[in-house]
Motif scaffolding. Structure first.
Motif, mmCIF file in Angstrom:
data_model
loop_
_atom_site.group_PDB
_atom_site.id
_atom_site.type_symbol
_atom_site.label_atom_id
_atom_site.label_comp_id
_atom_site.label_asym_id
_atom_site.label_seq_id
_atom_site.Cartn_x
_atom_site.Cartn_y
_atom_site.Cartn_z
ATOM 1 N N THR A 196 93.826 73.143 -89.739
ATOM 2 C CA THR A 196 93.019 73.930 -88.828
ATOM 3 C C THR A 196 92.041 74.772 -90.064
ATOM 4 O O THR A 196 90.707 75.482 -89.558
ATOM 5 N N ARG A 256 88.961 72.353 -90.791
ATOM 6 C CA ARG A 256 88.365 72.097 -89.770
ATOM 7 C C ARG A 256 87.110 73.072 -89.333
ATOM 8 O O ARG A 256 85.774 73.406 -88.504
ATOM 9 N N ALA A 257 87.875 74.846 -90.135
ATOM 10 C CA ALA A 257 86.973 75.584 -89.609
ATOM 11 C C ALA A 257 86.042 76.184 -91.283
ATOM 12 O O ALA A 257 85.128 77.281 -90.973
ATOM 13 N N ALA A 310 99.342 73.232 -85.279
ATOM 14 C CA ALA A 310 98.080 74.122 -84.830
ATOM 15 C C ALA A 310 98.772 75.029 -83.985
ATOM 16 O O ALA A 310 97.936 75.955 -84.836
ATOM 17 N N ASP A 311 99.435 75.210 -83.716
ATOM 18 C CA ASP A 311 100.094 76.940 -83.440
ATOM 19 C C ASP A 311 99.842 77.541 -84.660
ATOM 20 O O ASP A 311 99.914 78.716 -83.942
ATOM 21 N N GLY A 359 98.805 76.747 -87.546
ATOM 22 C CA GLY A 359 97.733 77.296 -88.416
ATOM 23 C C GLY A 359 96.693 77.947 -87.524
ATOM 24 O O GLY A 359 95.616 78.694 -88.183
ATOM 25 N N ASN A 360 96.686 78.253 -85.974
ATOM 26 C CA ASN A 360 95.585 78.979 -85.305
ATOM 27 C C ASN A 360 96.051 80.286 -85.558
ATOM 28 O O ASN A 360 94.986 81.020 -85.782
ATOM 29 N N LEU A 396 95.105 81.301 -88.956
ATOM 30 C CA LEU A 396 93.008 80.760 -89.430
ATOM 31 C C LEU A 396 92.318 82.492 -88.583
ATOM 32 O O LEU A 396 91.901 82.540 -89.419
ATOM 33 N N PHE A 397 93.594 83.175 -87.893
ATOM 34 C CA PHE A 397 93.196 83.949 -87.461
ATOM 35 C C PHE A 397 93.237 85.418 -88.693
ATOM 36 O O PHE A 397 92.373 86.282 -88.302
ATOM 37 N N THR A 430 90.309 85.797 -91.199
ATOM 38 C CA THR A 430 89.030 85.473 -90.345
ATOM 39 C C THR A 430 88.384 87.251 -90.711
ATOM 40 O O THR A 430 89.084 88.259 -91.052
#
Length: 259
Positions: free
Chosen positions: A26, A29-30, A219-220, A222-223, A226-227, A230
């Motif tokens: 994740t 990909r960002a 992915a759940d 990972g997201n 990721l938040f 940020t």
């Protein structure tokens, strides 16, 4: 719209498999350049090869996070390869089963060494580059087991996961002046190699206990990580986010009977 993380540098411990691999993918990909750790070089190489074209670079270092020296070596590699460290995902963890009456000192040391001490060691090792980044992020993979729920055979695992949250709260205070945030993701039952090894019957039972009626994906998690990484999450620190499809909500199985 979130600001881009393109070109930032991350470490994901335990990133060659399972949830760690999902977090690494994740972030990559960002546009984040990721250094993953694992105990087996073959697994690291396979993951790096699989993620070679997703965006940011993914490279690896074989390391045991229960060793402070290994953690320092991982951080040094990330600084050398990617110019610094902006994000540390303390994800490495083990979950051997053992009933309380049978646990040995060695069992306790192994689980606490990887799950709790490994979290502390990798954060300690990365403090200097995280401070230099000006927007350091520490993201801990804890669990609902221990901080919120219990499960027979995992008293030592649950204790290690609760310990991570005790560490998080004070670390968040100490590191706030350095503009480093410290937060945690608490996964429920996520489909990983380890969960699959526990058998289809176990997986079906766990899915039945989730209001959404499914197990989570890497992915759940990972997201969620990721938040926390940020710029927009800069004012969030010392917090934990449960990602479990609502698993901890029902007070009994009967609460799901009519869904």
């Amino acid at each position: 719209m979130f600001n881009s993380l393109q070109g930032r540098s991350a470490i994901v411990t335990g990133g060659s498999k399972g949830i760690g691999r999902g977090i690494a993918e994740t972030l990559a990909r960002a546009g984040v350049n990721v250094v993953i750790t694992g105990r087996t070089q073959a697994d690291i190489d396979a993951t790096a090869a699989d993620l070679a074209d997703v965006g940011g670079s993914v490279t690896g270092v074989a390391a045991d996070v229960s060793s402070p020296e290994d953690c320092r070596r991982v951080v040094a590699a990330a600084v050398e390869r990617n110019g610094g460290v902006d994000i540390v995902c303390a994800n490495a963890g083990i979950f051997p089963s053992g009933r309380l009456a049978d646990l040995t000192p060695e069992d306790l040391e192994q689980v606490m060494g990887v799950n709790f001490k490994g979290t502390v060691y990798i954060v300690q090792a990365a403090l200097e580059p995280l401070t230099a980044s000006g927007h350091g992020r520490v993201i801990i993979t804890s669990s609902i087991t221990g901080p919120v729920t219990g499960f027979p055979g995992w008293s030592h695992y649950g204790a290690s996961k609760a310990a991570q949250l005790g560490f998080l709260r004070t670390a968040a205070i100490e590191l706030a002046p350095k503009k480093i945030t410290v937060n945690a993701v608490l996964p429920g039952n996520i489909i990983t190699e380890g969960l699959i090894e526990m058998g289809q019957t176990y997986m079906d039972q766990m899915a039945a206990a989730v209001p959404q009626g499914r197990l989570g994906s890497v992915a759940d998690i990972g997201n969620a990580a990721l938040f926390f990484a940020t710029d927009e999450a800069a004012y969030i620190t010392g917090q934990s986010l449960v990602v479990d499809g609502g698993q901890i909500l029902p007070e009994s199985p009967e609460a799901l009977a009519d869904l």
